[in-house]
Design a protein around this motif. Structure first.
Motif, PDB file in Angstrom:
ATOM      1  N   MET A 109      11.246   0.385  27.727  1.00 55.13           N
ATOM      2  CA  MET A 109      11.080   1.580  28.548  1.00 55.13           C
ATOM      3  C   MET A 109      10.097   1.269  29.688  1.00 55.13           C
ATOM      4  O   MET A 109       8.993   0.787  29.445  1.00 55.13           O
ATOM      5  N   SER A 110      10.495   1.578  30.910  1.00 56.07           N
ATOM      6  CA  SER A 110       9.604   1.345  32.040  1.00 56.07           C
ATOM      7  C   SER A 110       8.494   2.387  32.065  1.00 56.07           C
ATOM      8  O   SER A 110       8.640   3.496  31.528  1.00 56.07           O
ATOM      9  N   LYS A 111       7.371   2.030  32.655  1.00 55.51           N
ATOM     10  CA  LYS A 111       6.248   2.965  32.750  1.00 55.51           C
ATOM     11  C   LYS A 111       6.631   4.207  33.552  1.00 55.51           C
ATOM     12  O   LYS A 111       6.182   5.303  33.257  1.00 55.51           O
ATOM     13  N   LYS A 112       7.475   4.007  34.576  1.00 56.06           N
ATOM     14  CA  LYS A 112       7.873   5.152  35.410  1.00 56.06           C
ATOM     15  C   LYS A 112       8.723   6.134  34.602  1.00 56.06           C
ATOM     16  O   LYS A 112       8.545   7.351  34.718  1.00 56.06           O
ATOM     17  N   PHE A 113       9.647   5.592  33.794  1.00 54.69           N
ATOM     18  CA  PHE A 113      10.464   6.485  32.977  1.00 54.69           C
ATOM     19  C   PHE A 113       9.606   7.192  31.934  1.00 54.69           C
ATOM     20  O   PHE A 113       9.766   8.381  31.676  1.00 54.69           O
ATOM     21  N   LEU A 114       8.676   6.456  31.313  1.00 53.01           N
ATOM     22  CA  LEU A 114       7.800   7.080  30.320  1.00 53.01           C
ATOM     23  C   LEU A 114       7.003   8.208  30.949  1.00 53.01           C
ATOM     24  O   LEU A 114       6.855   9.283  30.346  1.00 53.01           O
ATOM     25  N   GLN A 115       6.490   8.006  32.148  1.00 50.28           N
ATOM     26  CA  GLN A 115       5.739   9.058  32.827  1.00 50.28           C
ATOM     27  C   GLN A 115       6.620  10.279  33.067  1.00 50.28           C
ATOM     28  O   GLN A 115       6.203  11.424  32.840  1.00 50.28           O
ATOM     29  N   ARG A 116       7.859  10.049  33.507  1.00 52.86           N
ATOM     30  CA  ARG A 116       8.759  11.178  33.747  1.00 52.86           C
ATOM     31  C   ARG A 116       9.108  11.892  32.441  1.00 52.86           C
ATOM     32  O   ARG A 116       9.172  13.128  32.392  1.00 52.86           O
ATOM     33  N   LEU A 117       9.325  11.117  31.364  1.00 55.84           N
ATOM     34  CA  LEU A 117       9.661  11.720  30.073  1.00 55.84           C
ATOM     35  C   LEU A 117       8.482  12.531  29.530  1.00 55.84           C
ATOM     36  O   LEU A 117       8.664  13.655  29.041  1.00 55.84           O
ATOM     37  N   LEU A 118       7.276  11.975  29.621  1.00 49.98           N
ATOM     38  CA  LEU A 118       6.095  12.699  29.149  1.00 49.98           C
ATOM     39  C   LEU A 118       5.857  13.962  29.974  1.00 49.98           C
ATOM     40  O   LEU A 118       5.473  15.001  29.435  1.00 49.98           O
ATOM     41  N   ILE A 154      -1.374   8.718  20.782  1.00 47.52           N
ATOM     42  CA  ILE A 154      -0.368   7.700  21.082  1.00 47.52           C
ATOM     43  C   ILE A 154       1.000   8.376  21.148  1.00 47.52           C
ATOM     44  O   ILE A 154       1.503   8.855  20.124  1.00 47.52           O
ATOM     45  N   PRO A 155       1.596   8.478  22.329  1.00 44.45           N
ATOM     46  CA  PRO A 155       2.944   9.060  22.410  1.00 44.45           C
ATOM     47  C   PRO A 155       3.991   8.025  22.022  1.00 44.45           C
ATOM     48  O   PRO A 155       4.038   6.930  22.574  1.00 44.45           O
ATOM     49  N   ILE A 156       4.816   8.373  21.040  1.00 49.60           N
ATOM     50  CA  ILE A 156       5.863   7.474  20.558  1.00 49.60           C
ATOM     51  C   ILE A 156       7.202   8.113  20.903  1.00 49.60           C
ATOM     52  O   ILE A 156       7.648   9.053  20.241  1.00 49.60           O
ATOM     53  N   SER A 157       7.834   7.622  21.953  1.00 49.25           N
ATOM     54  CA  SER A 157       9.109   8.197  22.379  1.00 49.25           C
ATOM     55  C   SER A 157      10.229   7.708  21.484  1.00 49.25           C
ATOM     56  O   SER A 157      10.075   6.762  20.696  1.00 49.25           O
ATOM     57  N   TYR A 158      11.390   8.319  21.631  1.00 53.73           N
ATOM     58  CA  TYR A 158      12.556   7.945  20.822  1.00 53.73           C
ATOM     59  C   TYR A 158      13.025   6.523  21.101  1.00 53.73           C
ATOM     60  O   TYR A 158      13.827   5.975  20.342  1.00 53.73           O
ATOM     61  N   ASP A 187      18.734  17.067  15.600  1.00 54.37           N
ATOM     62  CA  ASP A 187      17.787  17.364  16.679  1.00 54.37           C
ATOM     63  C   ASP A 187      16.523  16.520  16.522  1.00 54.37           C
ATOM     64  O   ASP A 187      15.463  17.040  16.181  1.00 54.37           O
ATOM     65  N   PRO A 188      16.611  15.209  16.751  1.00 53.39           N
ATOM     66  CA  PRO A 188      15.445  14.344  16.587  1.00 53.39           C
ATOM     67  C   PRO A 188      14.323  14.739  17.552  1.00 53.39           C
ATOM     68  O   PRO A 188      14.592  15.223  18.662  1.00 53.39           O
ATOM     69  N   PRO A 189      13.073  14.560  17.152  1.00 56.02           N
ATOM     70  CA  PRO A 189      11.996  14.770  18.120  1.00 56.02           C
ATOM     71  C   PRO A 189      12.120  13.755  19.251  1.00 56.02           C
ATOM     72  O   PRO A 189      12.390  12.572  19.002  1.00 56.02           O
ATOM     73  N   ALA A 190      11.970  14.206  20.472  1.00 55.18           N
ATOM     74  CA  ALA A 190      12.057  13.292  21.612  1.00 55.18           C
ATOM     75  C   ALA A 190      10.818  12.413  21.684  1.00 55.18           C
ATOM     76  O   ALA A 190      10.892  11.238  22.055  1.00 55.18           O
ATOM     77  N   ILE A 191       9.676  12.994  21.316  1.00 51.31           N
ATOM     78  CA  ILE A 191       8.404  12.272  21.315  1.00 51.31           C
ATOM     79  C   ILE A 191       7.610  12.677  20.086  1.00 51.31           C
ATOM     80  O   ILE A 191       7.556  13.860  19.728  1.00 51.31           O
ATOM     81  N   LEU A 192       7.014  11.706  19.436  1.00 47.30           N
ATOM     82  CA  LEU A 192       6.027  11.961  18.393  1.00 47.30           C
ATOM     83  C   LEU A 192       4.659  11.658  18.989  1.00 47.30           C
ATOM     84  O   LEU A 192       4.438  10.562  19.517  1.00 47.30           O
ATOM     85  N   TYR A 193       3.753  12.619  18.912  1.00 52.29           N
ATOM     86  CA  TYR A 193       2.380  12.392  19.333  1.00 52.29           C
ATOM     87  C   TYR A 193       1.597  12.012  18.079  1.00 52.29           C
ATOM     88  O   TYR A 193       1.623  12.729  17.079  1.00 52.29           O
ATOM     89  N   ALA A 194       0.933  10.857  18.129  1.00 53.83           N
ATOM     90  CA  ALA A 194       0.308  10.310  16.922  1.00 53.83           C
ATOM     91  C   ALA A 194      -1.174  10.054  17.134  1.00 53.83           C
ATOM     92  O   ALA A 194      -1.622   9.726  18.243  1.00 53.83           O
ATOM     93  N   LYS A 195      -1.907  10.202  16.039  1.00 48.88           N
ATOM     94  CA  LYS A 195      -3.311   9.801  15.992  1.00 48.88           C
ATOM     95  C   LYS A 195      -3.546   9.065  14.688  1.00 48.88           C
ATOM     96  O   LYS A 195      -3.196   9.572  13.622  1.00 48.88           O
ATOM     97  N   GLY A 196      -4.144   7.883  14.783  1.00 44.78           N
ATOM     98  CA  GLY A 196      -4.442   7.137  13.570  1.00 44.78           C
ATOM     99  C   GLY A 196      -3.689   5.829  13.502  1.00 44.78           C
ATOM    100  O   GLY A 196      -3.412   5.188  14.515  1.00 44.78           O
ATOM    101  N   LYS A 197      -3.330   5.448  12.282  1.00 41.67           N
ATOM    102  CA  LYS A 197      -2.725   4.146  12.013  1.00 41.67           C
ATOM    103  C   LYS A 197      -1.202   4.230  12.139  1.00 41.67           C
ATOM    104  O   LYS A 197      -0.486   4.497  11.167  1.00 41.67           O
TER     105      LYS A 197
END
Length: 297
Positions: free
Chosen positions: A1-10, A80-84, A98-108
């Protein structure tokens, strides 16, 4: 995933925090979201099946959101944003409607690499019987490197996380709100411990407060992440059943703890057992089920 696409997705998910099946209405002909800003409100309205006014609000909010350096902001707050498309994104979640598009994570986040994950759930009004049962179920399971998953709610969820921690295991909490709104307040200390030493994930951006409809949505993730689900105490009509329904739909193993026949909180597990769930009262029974599955395969 490119940084530009990740920015647009976020940026899109920040203002339109919907599951992937909804975002796919935009992604199917614009895989990198390169032309989203060019879409008219009318086009967005037709694609997303929302009103023209809502589409215009979304278009404006998205344009503003693109200016936010999300990766830097989230890193500052240890999110930590974890995209699909991320390597750590659990592939089992993509089997959901309906999978989550992004998981926002904290920790391990490496806990997501372990496929041996067991959910333990039950009533918010769970009694000491649930805790006692978990103290027999959890130790053998975590000794064999299973990760315990639950929803960080009051009652059985909190007990499941606490028992996993007490016996030296790892735990993942799946929450129904963003990180700025830890819920419930009674579990704030537990929330902080899991965030620091284990893993918390949510599909909601940090600003999202707890809403009652978030929790049934949260439950599909608990089920989707897990190989199997253990139900301790639960009435036949409770939030526990949405997790069980998701698990049954996706062929997950269902375990239930038999209880006192005079307790309303035993009605749920007993109903599950009558319908084919495996009765369990110690962790070796859970492990034996998986050994049998492995030997059959």
């Amino acid at each position: 995933m490119s940084k530009k696409f990740l920015q647009r997705l976020l940026a899109l998910h920040y203002v339109y925090p919907k599951p992937l099946n909804k975002l796919n209405l935009l992604l199917e002909k614009d895989l990198q979201l390169e032309r989203l800003h060019e879409q008219s409100a009318q086009q967005l309205s037709q694609k997303l099946l929302i009103s023209a006014a809502s589409a215009q609000q979304l278009k404006t909010a998205y344009a503003d959101s693109l200016k936010i350096p999300f990766e830097a902001v989230y890193e500052k707050h240890k999110i930590i944003p974890i995209s699909y498309l991320h390597p750590l994104y659990p592939k089992s979640l993509l089997e959901l409607f309906d999978p989550p598009a992004i998981l926002y994570a904290k920790g391990k986040t490496n806990l997501l690499d372990n496929p041996d994950r067991l959910a333990i759930i039950g009533s918010r009004k769970a009694t000491s019987y649930s805790r006692n049962a978990m103290e027999l179920i959890v130790p053998p399971v975590v000794e064999n490197n299973f990760v315990i998953i639950s929803g960080l709610a009051k009652g059985a969820d909190a007990m499941a996380h606490e028992t996993a921690i007490t016996f030296g295991g790892s735990t993942i909490a799946v929450t129904g709100s963003g990180f700025l709104h830890p819920y419930p307040k009674e579990n704030l200390n537990l929330h902080n411990i899991i965030e620091e030493n284990h893993l918390i994930i949510t599909e909601y951006p940090p600003y999202m407060p707890p809403k009652k409809w978030n929790f049934p949505m949260r439950n599909r993730i608990i089920s989707g992440l897990s190989r199997g689900i253990v139900v301790t105490e639960a009435q036949t009509k409770s939030g526990t059943w949405s997790t069980v329904d998701h698990a049954i739909e996706h062929g997950k193993d269902i375990f239930a703890v038999p209880g006192n026949i005079f307790s309303p909180l035993s009605e749920g597990p007993h109903k599950l057992i009558s319908e084919g769930a495996k009765p369990v009262w110690n962790g070796w029974q859970v492990l034996e089920e998986y050994r049998q599955l492995v030997s059959k395969n």
